[in-house]
Each structure stands twice: as C-alpha cells, then as structure tokens.
Enzyme design. Structure first.
Site, PDB file in Angstrom:
ATOM      1  N   GLN A  28       0.825  -1.212   0.000  1.00  0.00           N
ATOM      2  CA  GLN A  28       0.000   0.000   0.000  1.00  0.00           C
ATOM      3  C   GLN A  28       0.859   1.263   0.000  1.00  0.00           C
ATOM      4  O   GLN A  28       0.430   2.292  -0.528  1.00  0.00           O
ATOM      5  CB  GLN A  28      -0.956   0.010   1.191  1.00  0.00           C
ATOM      6  CG  GLN A  28      -2.146  -0.912   1.007  1.00  0.00           C
ATOM      7  CD  GLN A  28      -3.187  -0.739   2.091  1.00  0.00           C
ATOM      8  OE1 GLN A  28      -3.009   0.027   3.045  1.00  0.00           O
ATOM      9  NE2 GLN A  28      -4.290  -1.449   1.956  1.00  0.00           N
ATOM     10  N   ASP A  35      -3.772 -11.765   2.709  1.00  0.00           N
ATOM     11  CA  ASP A  35      -5.123 -11.756   3.265  1.00  0.00           C
ATOM     12  C   ASP A  35      -5.806 -13.115   3.180  1.00  0.00           C
ATOM     13  O   ASP A  35      -6.870 -13.313   3.782  1.00  0.00           O
ATOM     14  CB  ASP A  35      -5.989 -10.704   2.560  1.00  0.00           C
ATOM     15  CG  ASP A  35      -5.651  -9.290   3.010  1.00  0.00           C
ATOM     16  OD1 ASP A  35      -4.938  -9.140   4.022  1.00  0.00           O
ATOM     17  OD2 ASP A  35      -6.094  -8.337   2.345  1.00  0.00           O
TER      18      ASP A  35
END
Length: 414
Positions: A143, A287
């Site tokens: 990110q 994730d």
C-alpha cells in the site's frame, strides 16, 4: 446466494483516482464496506473543484483504516494548499508509516509526525511535488508503493521508483497499475522498478468495482470445512479479475474445493479429500492466510506457510492472533521469523472458549467458520467485521449457520 461487498482494494484505488479525475462521488458510494466509507469521507474533506485549494488546519480521523491513512496522507501531501492533521485509533497510529513519509518528503512533501518515534498523528501540508527518481524497499507494505503510484501522475516529474529488495504482495501493485491504466495513466511495472508519468486522470466510462475476492475466501473456507456447496453472486472469474486474491480459487483446490463460474455467480463445492501436508508461500496473498490456515486446521491438514513476516503489521499481529486463538481450540501452531506451521500438535481445549479477534476483521471472519466443525463458536467484538464486510453475520446465515449476539459476543451455531 452469498452477496459479497465490493473489493476494498479496487474500491480504495478507484476513490483516489476519482479524486484526481475530479469525479469523486459526493454521496455514499460503497456502503457495504466501512473502510471505503472512511476513505471517501476523508478524501471529500480535501476535495474541491475550485482552485486554489485552501482548507486551513483541519483534523481528519480515519479510525482503524490503514488503507485510508496511507492513501490520504499521500493525497494530502500532493494537494497544493491542503493542511491537515491525519489521525486514527491508537493501534493504527503505532503502525509503520516512515518509509512512505520519508519518500514523500524526498519528493518535496511537508509532513510532521506528531507522535513518539515518528508515529502518528501526522500534520500534512500539501504542495505541488516535484517527484523524480527514488528508491524504496520492495518488501514493505504494497500500500505504500500503491499510494505513491496513485499520486505520482500529479508530480511535475512523475515517479521513477527502484525497488532495493524483492517486492511482496506484487499482485496489489499490478492491480494499481491496471486501474490507473483504465483512468488513462500508462504505468510501467516490473520486478525492479515502477515508472509513472506526469499525466491527467480521465474518468473511464462504465467502470464497475468487482465483488471482493478476499471476502469470498471465507466462504471457500466454509466449503472446505463443511463440504457443502455454496453459490456466490457477482464474483469475477480469476482470469478476468484485477484482484490478486482471485488466486483463492486455485489455492483452495489444495483442500478439494473447486469453482465454476457463469456471468452471474460462482459455484463452489468440495469434491475430494486431500493430502495431509501443504507447503505454500503467502507473500503475494497475505489476506488469504487466515481462512486457509483455519480450514487446514479443521481438516487436520498439516501445513507450512512461508512469506508471512509482514502479517505481523496488519490490523493485528495475525501470526500471534492465529496462534493464540487456535490454542484455545486445541491446535498448537508454531511461528518462526517468516513462517508459520502446524504438524498436528494439540493441547487441551479451553472450556467454553471465546475467540478474541484482536480488533481484526479477518480474524473474526476466519474463526466464525469453525462452527461447522465444532457445532458452536463464540466471537467477541463481532462488529469488527464491519471494517470490510458489514453484512457478514447476515450472509453466513445463508450457508446454514445461525448467529445471535449477547453482551458483545456473537454465538455462531451450526
């Protein structure tokens, strides 16, 4: 049929792109995902279709959203005249931000860390940034790099970013590249560099944000544990998806779960038993670790998962969270520096255990599916799932589980 929220990863990048394209929605746009609503509200705070932008010294609270913190910090730093203090929960303010902040400063940003040891909140004063040639570690949060990519078209010299170490979660960088290209920005991305030119964002026609493959993984987990078929609406076939987590479909084939797709839905079913040992690298799909690990434990499948060190820096330390909560249920996993494994070691179960999600939405959702094995599981702080999947508890009732909440504990029964 399961209705998933939109992809948080695509939705977040879409919001930043519309900010720069001048088309950021003013009305609530992604109401099934708390993180995206927080991001939209924060971007609206700094958004204006008038020049110059002049907002004064105002606070922005992004709550527990790491995505919003990273993206909004980069956007504010790149918005001339913006002047904000960006804060959030104590846990979020402790999470690392220095690699992103240091590079933004090198590009000309004015950012002050107001917490101890360069932690948040952060005072950000926006400038017209110069950009240029920079270097960053590739094994930091994807990110950080995506945030830089998204704001770089506004920099006078764009961005030429060299990775000093191999990248992790590269599919998320590819997603950023593909979305930016839909907005008219040509991005060059390889294993060593990413190059972003100075160019305008142009709103594409008929762009639709996909359903979230990360959320779908919990229903693949449920199918792996229960053996029952599940229908999921509007899930893009992996070959057509922008999401790296679409690898979920092939990943769960290792646990015997197979997928078929049509234009309206995905059908998943468990078709076979599998072997007793799996070794995988999760550096590109962090994730997916929790639902796959919990499904493996429930199936008695030994595992070694590598490339997991950065999971310590998520909403919780997910390695520690998995270890502590699995231990309550009788499974003893082992954590090393960059791996986590289970070779069948068990301990006595805790009587009437209550799963602590550690303020982490993915911990709560992954452990909820254990009800298919144990008949009942209790999850504390159940509202934590709203970070990414507001309707999660209602949706799992579609697959044969019942949910009732008492004293901030969700009781999930088969």
């Amino acid at each position: 049929m399961i209705e998933l929220p939109v992809s948080k990863s695509i939705g977040a990048r879409y919001m930043v792109a519309t900010y720069f394209a001048g088309t950021l929605p003013a009305d609530p746009f992604f109401e099934d995902n708390d993180d995206l609503m927080v991001l939209q509200e924060a971007l609206l705070e700094v958004y204006s279709d008038e020049e110059p932008i002049d907002y004064g010294d105002s606070p922005i609270d992004v709550g527990a959203s790491g995505t919003a913190l990273r993206f909004v910090t980069a956007v504010c730093a790149s918005s001339k005249g913006a002047d904000y203090v960006i804060g959030g929960t104590p846990r979020l303010m402790e999470r690392p931000m220095l690699p992103l902040i240091e590079l933004l400063r090198k590009a000309g940003a004015d950012i002050q860390a107001l917490g101890e040891n360069n932690t948040g909140p952060y005072r950000v004063k926006g400038n017209k940034l110069e950009g240029g040639d920079f270097e960053i570690r590739g094994d930091i949060s994807s990110q950080f790099i995506s945030a830089l990519m998204l704001v770089a078209p506004t920099w006078e010299n764009g961005l030429n970013l060299k990775f000093s170490t191999p990248t992790v979660s590269k599919p998320y960088l590819k997603m950023t590249q593909q979305l930016m290209e839909k907005f008219g920005i040509t991005v060059e991305l390889d294993n060593e560099t990413v190059k972003v030119p100075h160019a305008p964002y142009i709103q594409p026609q008929n762009f639709t944000v996909e359903a979230d493959w990360s959320s779908a993984s919990f229903f693949y987990e449920a199918c792996a544990i229960s053996g029952q078929p599940i229908e999921i609406a509007n899930l893009a076939e992996p070959s057509d998806s922008l999401q790296g987590d679409a690898v979920c479909a092939s990943l769960f084939e290792l646990l015997g779960v197979y997928s078929s797709f049509n234009s309206k839905s995905a059908s998943i079913s468990r078709k076979e038993e599998t072997g007793k040992s799996i070794t995988l690298d999760f550096k590109d799909s962090p994730d997916l670790l929790l639902p796959f690990a919990v499904a493996s434990l429930c199936r008695g499948c030994h595992f070694r998962f590598n490339g997991v060190a950065h999971l310590r820096l998520k909403e919780s330390d997910r390695l520690k969270s998995l270890y502590e909560e699995a231990l309550k249920l009788g499974w003893k996993v082992t954590i090393e520096e960059d791996s986590i494994f289970w070779e069948g070691e068990t301990v006595d179960k805790v009587t009437d255990p209550v799963i602590d999600p550690h303020d982490d939405h993915r911990v709560a959702m992954a452990f909820a599916m254990i009800a298919f094995k144990t008949g009942e599981i209790r999850i504390a702080n159940p509202r934590v799932v709203e970070k990414s999947f507001i309707n999660f508890w209602n949706q799992i009732e579609q697959i044969g589980l019942s949910c009732s909440e008492t004293d901030n504990i969700m009781i999930v029964r088969k």
